[in-house]
Design a protein around this motif. Structure first.
Motif, PDB file in Angstrom:
ATOM      1  N   LEU A  12       0.816  -1.220   0.000  1.00  0.00           N
ATOM      2  CA  LEU A  12       0.000   0.000   0.000  1.00  0.00           C
ATOM      3  C   LEU A  12       0.846   1.266   0.000  1.00  0.00           C
ATOM      4  N   GLY A  13       2.143   1.122   0.310  1.00  0.00           N
ATOM      5  CA  GLY A  13       3.004   2.304   0.333  1.00  0.00           C
ATOM      6  C   GLY A  13       2.702   3.232   1.498  1.00  0.00           C
ATOM      7  N   GLU A  14       2.101   2.671   2.568  1.00  0.00           N
ATOM      8  CA  GLU A  14       1.788   3.514   3.730  1.00  0.00           C
ATOM      9  C   GLU A  14       3.064   3.869   4.484  1.00  0.00           C
ATOM     10  N   ASP A  15       3.094   5.072   5.010  1.00  0.00           N
ATOM     11  CA  ASP A  15       4.237   5.481   5.830  1.00  0.00           C
ATOM     12  C   ASP A  15       4.337   4.612   7.078  1.00  0.00           C
ATOM     13  N   LEU A  16       5.558   4.297   7.449  1.00  0.00           N
ATOM     14  CA  LEU A  16       5.815   3.624   8.725  1.00  0.00           C
ATOM     15  C   LEU A  16       6.669   4.575   9.563  1.00  0.00           C
ATOM     16  N   PRO A  17       6.028   5.328  10.455  1.00  0.00           N
ATOM     17  CA  PRO A  17       6.790   6.285  11.268  1.00  0.00           C
ATOM     18  C   PRO A  17       7.731   5.542  12.231  1.00  0.00           C
ATOM     19  N   ALA A  18       8.755   6.270  12.669  1.00  0.00           N
ATOM     20  CA  ALA A  18       9.817   5.646  13.459  1.00  0.00           C
ATOM     21  C   ALA A  18       9.296   4.941  14.707  1.00  0.00           C
TER      22      ALA A  18
END
Ligand code: COA
Length: 250
Positions: free
Chosen positions: A160-166
């Motif tokens: 999905l290309g979703e952001d994965l925050p730190a």
């Protein structure tokens, strides 16, 4: 050779620094080639015990240079530098540590799946827009990410290309430790020094055990690369890459 990759030494630690800040450390073929050579040379040098990957403040890497991808998508010759770097990562004999700050897109994310310890700052965001670019996951990430993150988070990231925050990456196990920007590199170096102080032969065997068997990973990288090259020639990829370049002009 390109100066967009800087190779430095700090005691037994070889530092591989991506240094193309004006393009957020987008990686060109020459940059991949220099990183592959550094891994090979460091592995062959008994005075090197650890490799450390670093970027510049705010940008670990924006991923593969999209102009290079577009060149292939429009009929150019791709070269083998990316493929060779992915194999070099998977086959590296000595521990790899990464220090990630800010942008970590594409290979800027998947490189960390090969590292033994990753340190990242709270503002770091991991992102792999492969499918949005009409492409598929690379660097063995289709095998390694579900292991590291679980199936669903891996799908959200890779498909999905979703952001994965730190903070989520830390909770999910992609990151060893979250550290503030000002101490990121020292944290990576301190970990590298701890690794370098271990009995090297025992450490090598332990690391090999943790990574074995390597064959499925190498086979997956090969399969992904074949599919990735096919996809680069697709209408979907060409349209997405042109759209990125057009965005620049807008
Ligand atoms: N390839 C080529 N150039 C890139 C690039 C990439 N992967 N990522 C960034 N750049 C360039 C931009 O075109 C821009 O160049 P310009 O100043 O000559 O116009 C410069 O780097 C700065 O990027 P910009 O987009 O202005 O910075 P930002 O902080 O607003 O956004 C990103 C940074 C990384 C979020 C955004 O540039 C982006 O999405 N890049 C594409 C990432 C990508 O899809 N990578 C491939 C993954 S497989």
């Amino acid at each position: 050779m390109t100066d967009h990759i800087l190779i430095e030494r700090r005691d037994a630690v070889q530092i591989i620094r991506m240094n193309r800040p004006q393009k957020k450390n987008a990686l060109t073929r020459a940059m991949y080639a220099k990183m592959s050579a550094a891994l090979a040379e460091g592995d062959a040098d008994p005075s090197v015990r650890v490799h450390v990957f670093l970027g510049v403040p705010g940008a670990f890497s924006a991923g593969n240079d999209l102009a290079d991808f577009l060149a292939v998508a429009t009929g150019g010759e791709g070269g083998s530098e990316v493929w060779e770097f992915l194999l070099a990562l998977a086959k590296a004999q000595k521990p790899m540590v990464s220090g990630v700050d800010g942008i970590a897109v594409g290979i800027g994310t998947t490189l960390n799946l090969h590292c033994d310890l990753t340190f990242a700052t709270p503002r770091t965001v991991f992102r792999t827009p492969f499918v949005d670019l009409g492409l598929v996951p690379e660097a063995g990430s289709s095998l390694l990410a579900p292991r590291a993150l679980g199936q669903q988070r891996a799908f959200a990231l890779l498909a999905l290309g979703e952001d994965l925050p730190a903070d989520e990456a830390k909770a999910a196990g992609l990151i060893h430790e979250l550290v503030e920007e000002g101490v990121l590199e020292e944290a990576a170096f301190a970990a590298a020094a701890r690794i370098a102080a271990k009995p090297p032969e025992a450490l090598r065997i332990a690391r090999d055990l943790l990574r074995s068997p390597r064959e499925p990973l190498l086979a997956r990288i090969e399969e992904e690369t074949r599919l990735f090259r096919e996809r680069l020639k697709s209408d979907e990829a060409r349209a997405a890459l042109v759209a990125f370049m057009e965005r620049k002009k807008g």
